[in-house]
Design a protein around this motif. Structure first.
Motif, PDB file in Angstrom:
ATOM      1  N   ALA A 106     -42.622  21.618  15.854  1.00 60.31           N
ATOM      2  CA  ALA A 106     -43.122  21.307  14.510  1.00 60.31           C
ATOM      3  C   ALA A 106     -42.234  21.949  13.449  1.00 60.31           C
ATOM      4  O   ALA A 106     -42.028  21.367  12.366  1.00 60.31           O
ATOM      5  CB  ALA A 106     -44.565  21.783  14.359  1.00 60.31           C
ATOM      6  N   PHE A 107     -41.676  23.122  13.740  1.00 55.35           N
ATOM      7  CA  PHE A 107     -40.742  23.767  12.814  1.00 55.35           C
ATOM      8  C   PHE A 107     -39.501  22.895  12.635  1.00 55.35           C
ATOM      9  O   PHE A 107     -38.983  22.762  11.522  1.00 55.35           O
ATOM     10  CB  PHE A 107     -40.351  25.155  13.334  1.00 55.35           C
ATOM     11  N   HIS A 108     -39.008  22.325  13.718  1.00 50.57           N
ATOM     12  CA  HIS A 108     -37.841  21.432  13.632  1.00 50.57           C
ATOM     13  C   HIS A 108     -38.123  20.299  12.654  1.00 50.57           C
ATOM     14  O   HIS A 108     -37.271  19.950  11.824  1.00 50.57           O
ATOM     15  CB  HIS A 108     -37.517  20.842  15.006  1.00 50.57           C
ATOM     16  N   VAL A 109     -39.307  19.703  12.757  1.00 44.71           N
ATOM     17  CA  VAL A 109     -39.667  18.574  11.893  1.00 44.71           C
ATOM     18  C   VAL A 109     -39.776  19.023  10.439  1.00 44.71           C
ATOM     19  O   VAL A 109     -39.256  18.352   9.536  1.00 44.71           O
ATOM     20  CB  VAL A 109     -40.985  17.940  12.377  1.00 44.71           C
ATOM     21  N   LEU A 110     -40.428  20.122  10.208  1.00 40.23           N
ATOM     22  CA  LEU A 110     -40.600  20.614   8.847  1.00 40.23           C
ATOM     23  C   LEU A 110     -39.262  20.936   8.190  1.00 40.23           C
ATOM     24  O   LEU A 110     -39.074  20.707   6.988  1.00 40.23           O
ATOM     25  CB  LEU A 110     -41.490  21.859   8.842  1.00 40.23           C
ATOM     26  N   LEU A 111     -38.319  21.453   8.977  1.00 46.82           N
ATOM     27  CA  LEU A 111     -37.030  21.889   8.440  1.00 46.82           C
ATOM     28  C   LEU A 111     -35.963  20.800   8.486  1.00 46.82           C
ATOM     29  O   LEU A 111     -34.891  20.960   7.890  1.00 46.82           O
ATOM     30  CB  LEU A 111     -36.540  23.120   9.214  1.00 46.82           C
ATOM     31  N   GLY A 112     -36.230  19.722   9.209  1.00 50.74           N
ATOM     32  CA  GLY A 112     -35.246  18.648   9.324  1.00 50.74           C
ATOM     33  C   GLY A 112     -34.062  19.009  10.192  1.00 50.74           C
ATOM     34  O   GLY A 112     -32.981  18.430  10.049  1.00 50.74           O
ATOM     35  N   PHE A 113     -34.239  19.942  11.126  1.00 49.22           N
ATOM     36  CA  PHE A 113     -33.160  20.374  12.011  1.00 49.22           C
ATOM     37  C   PHE A 113     -33.264  19.671  13.358  1.00 49.22           C
ATOM     38  O   PHE A 113     -34.350  19.571  13.939  1.00 49.22           O
ATOM     39  CB  PHE A 113     -33.200  21.886  12.241  1.00 49.22           C
ATOM     40  N   ASP A 114     -32.127  19.224  13.885  1.00 48.47           N
ATOM     41  CA  ASP A 114     -32.117  18.548  15.177  1.00 48.47           C
ATOM     42  C   ASP A 114     -32.171  19.562  16.316  1.00 48.47           C
ATOM     43  O   ASP A 114     -32.358  20.759  16.089  1.00 48.47           O
ATOM     44  CB  ASP A 114     -30.884  17.643  15.292  1.00 48.47           C
ATOM     45  N   LEU A 197     -41.551  24.319   0.868  1.00 50.02           N
ATOM     46  CA  LEU A 197     -40.283  23.786   1.355  1.00 50.02           C
ATOM     47  C   LEU A 197     -39.931  22.554   0.520  1.00 50.02           C
ATOM     48  O   LEU A 197     -40.813  21.944  -0.075  1.00 50.02           O
ATOM     49  CB  LEU A 197     -40.407  23.371   2.824  1.00 50.02           C
ATOM     50  N   PRO A 198     -38.659  22.176   0.470  1.00 53.36           N
ATOM     51  CA  PRO A 198     -38.294  20.944  -0.239  1.00 53.36           C
ATOM     52  C   PRO A 198     -39.027  19.749   0.371  1.00 53.36           C
ATOM     53  O   PRO A 198     -39.105  19.629   1.595  1.00 53.36           O
ATOM     54  CB  PRO A 198     -36.782  20.828  -0.038  1.00 53.36           C
ATOM     55  N   SER A 199     -39.567  18.863  -0.460  1.00 53.99           N
ATOM     56  CA  SER A 199     -40.305  17.716   0.059  1.00 53.99           C
ATOM     57  C   SER A 199     -39.407  16.774   0.846  1.00 53.99           C
ATOM     58  O   SER A 199     -39.827  16.148   1.826  1.00 53.99           O
ATOM     59  CB  SER A 199     -40.995  16.958  -1.080  1.00 53.99           C
ATOM     60  N   GLU A 200     -38.158  16.673   0.439  1.00 54.70           N
ATOM     61  CA  GLU A 200     -37.164  15.868   1.141  1.00 54.70           C
ATOM     62  C   GLU A 200     -36.009  16.780   1.525  1.00 54.70           C
ATOM     63  O   GLU A 200     -35.438  17.456   0.670  1.00 54.70           O
ATOM     64  CB  GLU A 200     -36.659  14.722   0.285  1.00 54.70           C
ATOM     65  N   ILE A 201     -35.666  16.802   2.809  1.00 54.68           N
ATOM     66  CA  ILE A 201     -34.573  17.652   3.285  1.00 54.68           C
ATOM     67  C   ILE A 201     -33.448  16.755   3.777  1.00 54.68           C
ATOM     68  O   ILE A 201     -33.618  15.984   4.733  1.00 54.68           O
ATOM     69  CB  ILE A 201     -35.044  18.603   4.407  1.00 54.68           C
ATOM     70  N   GLU A 202     -32.321  16.817   3.101  1.00 49.53           N
ATOM     71  CA  GLU A 202     -31.176  15.985   3.459  1.00 49.53           C
ATOM     72  C   GLU A 202     -30.564  16.463   4.780  1.00 49.53           C
ATOM     73  O   GLU A 202     -30.398  17.662   5.002  1.00 49.53           O
ATOM     74  CB  GLU A 202     -30.116  16.042   2.366  1.00 49.53           C
ATOM     75  N   PRO A 203     -30.256  15.524   5.691  1.00 50.39           N
ATOM     76  CA  PRO A 203     -29.586  15.916   6.939  1.00 50.39           C
ATOM     77  C   PRO A 203     -28.268  16.620   6.653  1.00 50.39           C
ATOM     78  O   PRO A 203     -27.567  16.278   5.690  1.00 50.39           O
ATOM     79  CB  PRO A 203     -29.353  14.581   7.655  1.00 50.39           C
ATOM     80  N   ILE A 204     -27.947  17.601   7.474  1.00 47.58           N
ATOM     81  CA  ILE A 204     -26.684  18.326   7.311  1.00 47.58           C
ATOM     82  C   ILE A 204     -25.586  17.530   8.002  1.00 47.58           C
ATOM     83  O   ILE A 204     -25.726  17.141   9.178  1.00 47.58           O
ATOM     84  CB  ILE A 204     -26.794  19.741   7.906  1.00 47.58           C
ATOM     85  N   ALA A 205     -24.509  17.276   7.293  1.00 46.04           N
ATOM     86  CA  ALA A 205     -23.406  16.492   7.855  1.00 46.04           C
ATOM     87  C   ALA A 205     -22.784  17.238   9.025  1.00 46.04           C
ATOM     88  O   ALA A 205     -22.640  18.455   9.004  1.00 46.04           O
ATOM     89  CB  ALA A 205     -22.377  16.222   6.786  1.00 46.04           C
ATOM     90  N   ASN A 206     -22.361  16.473  10.042  1.00 45.98           N
ATOM     91  CA  ASN A 206     -21.679  17.067  11.195  1.00 45.98           C
ATOM     92  C   ASN A 206     -20.258  17.455  10.846  1.00 45.98           C
ATOM     93  O   ASN A 206     -19.650  16.856   9.978  1.00 45.98           O
ATOM     94  CB  ASN A 206     -21.675  16.082  12.368  1.00 45.98           C
TER      95      ASN A 206
END
Length: 206
Positions: A106-114, A197-206
Motif C-alpha cells: 500500500a505504501f508503494h501505491v501511495l508513493l507511486g514507487f515501482d 502527500l501530493p494528490s498526483e505523483i509523477e512517475p520518476i523517469a528511468n
C-alpha cells in the motif's frame, strides 16, 4: 532476536504461508517502535488488517483499494494475510513489526514507487524519514549503499528515488498510524491529500 519466532517463520515458509512467514520474521527481529507509536497502532480499530484481494478489486475505479489491487496484479503479488493462530501467537509482539509488512505494498501505491530496487529504496527511505523505528532507519541506510554496490550503473536513479522518498516522508503525516484499511473505497488522490502527500505523483523517469 527471538529464536522461536524465527523457527516458526521457517516452518510457515515451507508451508507456503507468506503472511505468517512475514509476521513471524518481523516478530523475530523485534523492530521496536519509537515513542508511543505502538500505542497509537494499538488504538486503531484494526491494527493488523486482513486484506482481501477480492475486496480490493470490488472497490470503485480510481480508488485506493482498486489501485492497490492493480499494483498487486501487475507485479504478481498477493496480499499478506495472517492466520488466526499467528494473530494469537504474536499478541505480545511489536504491532509496528507486523503491521508494516502487511501494508508495505500500500505504501508503494501511495508513493507511486515501482517494485524495482530503486522503487524499494524509495519506500524504505520514506519509512526511515517517517521515524518509525531505528531498525527501519538502519535498513534504509544499508539499502542505500547495498543497492549502489550491486547496481552502480543505476546510481543516479537510486539517488533520485531515495531523495524523493525522504522528501515525501518528511512532509507526510505518520502514515503507518493512519487507518489505511478504512480508506479502500476512497479515491487515491483524496487519500494522498489526507496523508499530506501530493494528490498526483509523477512517475520518476528511468
Amino acid at each position: 532476536m527471538h529464536l522461536r519466532y524465527l523457527i516458526k517463520a521457517i516452518q510457515c515458509g515451507f508451508a507456503g504461508k507468506a503472511g505468517d512467514t512475514a509476521a513471524y520474521k518481523a516478530a523475530a527481529l523485534g523492530t521496536p517502535a519509537y515513542g508511543d507509536l505502538d500505542a497509537r497502532l494499538a488504538a486503531l480499530a484494526n491494527p493488523l488488517p486482513d486484506i482481501s484481494l477480492a475486496e480490493l478489486q470490488s472497490q470503485p475505479p480510481g480508488s485506493f483499494g482498486q489501485s492497490l489491487a492493480q499494483f498487486l496484479h501487475s507485479n504478481h503479488l498477493q496480499p499478506l494475510t495472517l492466520s488466526a493462530e499467528t494473530r494469537n501467537a504474536l499478541t505480545d509482539s511489536s504491532l509496528l513489526a507486523i503491521r508494516y509488512p502487511i501494508l508495505h505494498d500500500a505504501f508503494h501505491v501511495l508513493l507511486g514507487f515501482d517494485t524495482s530496487l530503486a522503487g524499494e529504496l524509495g519506500v524504505w527511505s520514506f519509512v526511515a524519514a517517517q521515524y518509525y523505528s531505528p531498525a527501519y532507519e538502519r535498513a534504509a541506510f544499508i539499502g542505500r549503499w547495498f543497492t549502489r554496490l550491486i547496481t552502480p550503473w543505476q546510481w543516479k536513479r537510486l539517488w533520485v528515488y531515495g531523495e524523493k522518498g525522504k522528501q515525501l516522508g518528511r512532509q507526510a503525516v505518520c502514515v503507518i498510524a493512519q487507518p489505511l484499511e478504512e480508506f479502500w473505497a476512497m479515491p487515491l488522490d483524496v487519500v494522498r491529500t489526507k496523508l499530506n502527500l501530493p494528490s498526483e505523483i509523477e512517475p520518476i523517469a528511468n
